[in-house]
Design an enzyme around this catalytic site. Structure first.
Site, PDB file in Angstrom:
ATOM      1  N   ARG A 266       3.997 -38.012 -32.118  1.00  0.00           N
ATOM      2  CA  ARG A 266       4.032 -37.733 -33.363  1.00  0.00           C
ATOM      3  C   ARG A 266       3.505 -38.957 -33.992  1.00  0.00           C
ATOM      4  O   ARG A 266       3.800 -40.179 -33.819  1.00  0.00           O
ATOM      5  CB  ARG A 266       5.025 -37.178 -33.987  1.00  0.00           C
ATOM      6  CG  ARG A 266       5.425 -35.822 -33.587  1.00  0.00           C
ATOM      7  CD  ARG A 266       6.576 -35.153 -34.556  1.00  0.00           C
ATOM      8  NE  ARG A 266       7.742 -36.132 -34.784  1.00  0.00           N
ATOM      9  CZ  ARG A 266       8.288 -36.015 -35.678  1.00  0.00           C
ATOM     10  NH1 ARG A 266       8.101 -35.220 -36.778  1.00  0.00           N
ATOM     11  NH2 ARG A 266       9.352 -36.738 -35.726  1.00  0.00           N
TER      12      ARG A 266
ATOM     13  N   SER B 173      11.943 -44.636 -28.252  1.00  0.00           N
ATOM     14  CA  SER B 173      13.205 -44.206 -27.867  1.00  0.00           C
ATOM     15  C   SER B 173      13.467 -44.302 -26.471  1.00  0.00           C
ATOM     16  O   SER B 173      13.948 -43.475 -25.703  1.00  0.00           O
ATOM     17  CB  SER B 173      13.507 -42.569 -28.625  1.00  0.00           C
ATOM     18  OG  SER B 173      13.507 -42.618 -29.824  1.00  0.00           O
TER      19      SER B 173
ATOM     20  N   ASP C 121      15.598 -43.943 -33.021  1.00  0.00           N
ATOM     21  CA  ASP C 121      15.468 -42.639 -33.843  1.00  0.00           C
ATOM     22  C   ASP C 121      16.880 -42.729 -34.611  1.00  0.00           C
ATOM     23  O   ASP C 121      16.702 -42.480 -35.883  1.00  0.00           O
ATOM     24  CB  ASP C 121      15.682 -41.282 -33.037  1.00  0.00           C
ATOM     25  CG  ASP C 121      16.571 -41.177 -31.763  1.00  0.00           C
ATOM     26  OD1 ASP C 121      17.133 -42.358 -31.517  1.00  0.00           O
ATOM     27  OD2 ASP C 121      16.420 -40.303 -31.338  1.00  0.00           O
TER      28      ASP C 121
END
Length: 498
Positions: free
Chosen positions: A108, A177, A230
């Site tokens: 994203r 991540s 995250d």
């Protein structure tokens, strides 16, 4: 005639006796199988037990491992990674900031316009892009060029008033991540790929360097000012809205925790102490293990068959990736040893991970009188039909045992962090509020799990202290949290807004 009638009566009586004997034998056999199934259930429940004394032992072990991990590299199963985030968002940040969230088969790109203390997040937009499979195993250059091109395209859609101040570079927070050896707030080398990625020439490279090269190649003027995971993003997002946030916990497919440590309490930190006096620690708590954890033969089998045997033991008993499969394994044992679902073991029941945690949650939350949802999940997912209400109740019981153990152990982990920070007791009657920011689908959507976790934490803390500890959902840390960290680590901090 009389003799024939007598003979017929004798034959009928004998047949009736034989039939009755068969029924009795069948009932005895059935009740024997049911008793065996109940014995398997009882044994599982006993081994999963989490009495409060055991949870205190788990929390103490967590605290001990935290100290060991902070003392030296490799000193503990907990990595206790220094994140180099020493400046969490305060809410005063202003300007336009970007975030890139790469953690799976999609990535994203986000932008947020921050308006300072009064306005906070004025505007935010995002775009999601899927990664073609060939790029997940190709070259580092090809992957990062693809990401940079998508980023450039997204930047080109900046609307009216959504531009950086004149003469300033755009700044980006990069949520990555995957396992990284962090070197500074804006650099870290890739240790290994996971989640289906396997690009050999990125391993050992600085991922920010790789992204920066690609950004420059496409002619985009943008600086990566923070590299985070995250969990740290969730901590940043929580702190932005509430200054009492001291830790973040992700309970989703996987699990992790991060918290704010006093820099002088980190013996392995050899740099200058940060101005703030604080340092965010990424615990990687999924790898915690202790002899006090209530492990069963089902957990041991799951671990032995996993891609990483002996690793991530805590994660394997509390996170969404695994809970459904533990339920499947118990039901499979009942089917094999007690013919729980009939003479044959349903073939689908033998497939690892076919029963997902959302399916387990749906069954566990079924409140209908005939447990209709349990029946339909068994039929749709495992192709098991014609289950009795009695059987369905047993299945709900298995779900409850697995979820309760996971939730109570999660609470013990959080209690361990609070103990490490001295927030588990009242000091001279002072009321020190502490907030734990939570994220992840397991916590957000499996309400029996989250309610059990919260009530267990209250039980561990005691009523007086529990009144000062708040558990709060903090969505989308991996997105907006990264943009906020780009803002709090901006190269323009202290420069007046033009």
């Amino acid at each position: 005639m009389g003799k024939v009638a007598v003979a017929a009566a004798v034959v009928c009586a004998a047949a009736a006796c034989a039939a009755a004997a068969l029924v009795v034998r069948h009932r005895m056999r059935s009740s024997g199988k049911w008793a065996r199934a109940m014995a398997i259930l009882q044994d599982f429940e006993d081994k999963c037990g989490t009495p409060i004394g055991k949870l205190r032992q788990v929390a103490d072990a967590m605290t001990v491992e935290m100290h060991a991990g902070l003392a030296s590299e490799g000193g503990s199963k907990l990595k206790m990674i220094i994140s180099y985030v020493d400046n969490l968002p305060s809410g005063d940040e202003k300007g336009l900031f970007y975030a890139l969230d790469l953690g799976g088969t999609n990535f994203r790109v986000l932008r947020v316009q921050l308006g300072g203390t009064d306005k906070r997040v004025v505007d935010q937009e995002f775009d999601e892009v899927s990664i073609p499979p060939h790029l997940m195993t190709g070259s580092s250059e090809a992957l990062f060029d693809y990401i940079a091109t998508a980023l450039k395209k997204f930047v080109a859609t900046e609307g009216e008033g959504l531009h950086p101040a004149s003469g300033r570079q755009r700044e980006l927070g990069f949520t990555f991540s995957f396992p990284v050896r962090q070197v500074s707030i804006s650099s870290g080398t890739l240790i290994k790929w996971t989640k289906g990625f396997n690009i050999e020439d990125t391993v050992g490279q600085d991922v920010v360097g790789e992204l920066t090269k690609a950004i420059e190649k496409v002619g985009l003027d943008m600086r990566v000012s923070a590299l985070v995971n995250d969990t740290i993003g969730t901590l940043a997002g929580g702190r932005y809205y509430d200054r009492d946030v001291i830790a973040a916990v992700i309970l989703g497919t996987g699990t992790n925790a991060a918290y704010v440590e006093r820099a002088h309490a980190i013996p392995k930190w050899h740099g200058l102490l940060p101005k703030s006096g604080d340092m965010v620690i990424n615990m990687e708590w999924g790898n915690f293990r202790s002899s006090h954890l209530p492990l069963t033969e089902y957990d041991q089998a799951l671990d032995a068959e996993s891609l990483n045997p002996g690793e991530q033991i805590f994660e394997k008993i509390i996170s969404g990736m695994y809970l459904g499969d533990i339920v499947r394994r118990v039901l499979c044992r009942m089917a094999e040893e007690a013919e729980f679902f009939g003479d044959t073991v349903p073939p689908k029941l033998k497939i690892p991970f076919i029963l997902r945690t959302p399916d387990m949650s749906a069954m566990h939350h079924d409140t209908s009188s005939d447990l209709r949802m349990v029946g339909s999940k068994l039929k749709d997912v495992l192709e098991i039909s014609n289950t009795s209400l009695k059987m369905r109740k047993v299945i709900v019981e298995v779900c409850d045992i697995v979820a309760t153990r996971g939730a109570r152990l999660s609470a013990a982990g959080i209690f361990g962090i609070l103990k490490k920070l001295g927030r588990d007791t009242m000091k001279d009657g002072e009321k020190q509020k502490a907030v734990i920011a939570m994220d992840g689908g397991l916590y957000e959507h499996y309400s029996k799990f989250s309610c059990c976790m919260e009530s267990t934490l209250k039980e561990l803390l005691g009523e007086e202290v529990a009144n000062n500890i708040v558990i709060q959902l903090s969505n989308d840390g991996s997105g907006i949290g990264a943009a906020l960290l780009a803002a709090s680590h901006s190269q323009y901090l202290g420069v007046d807004e033009s």
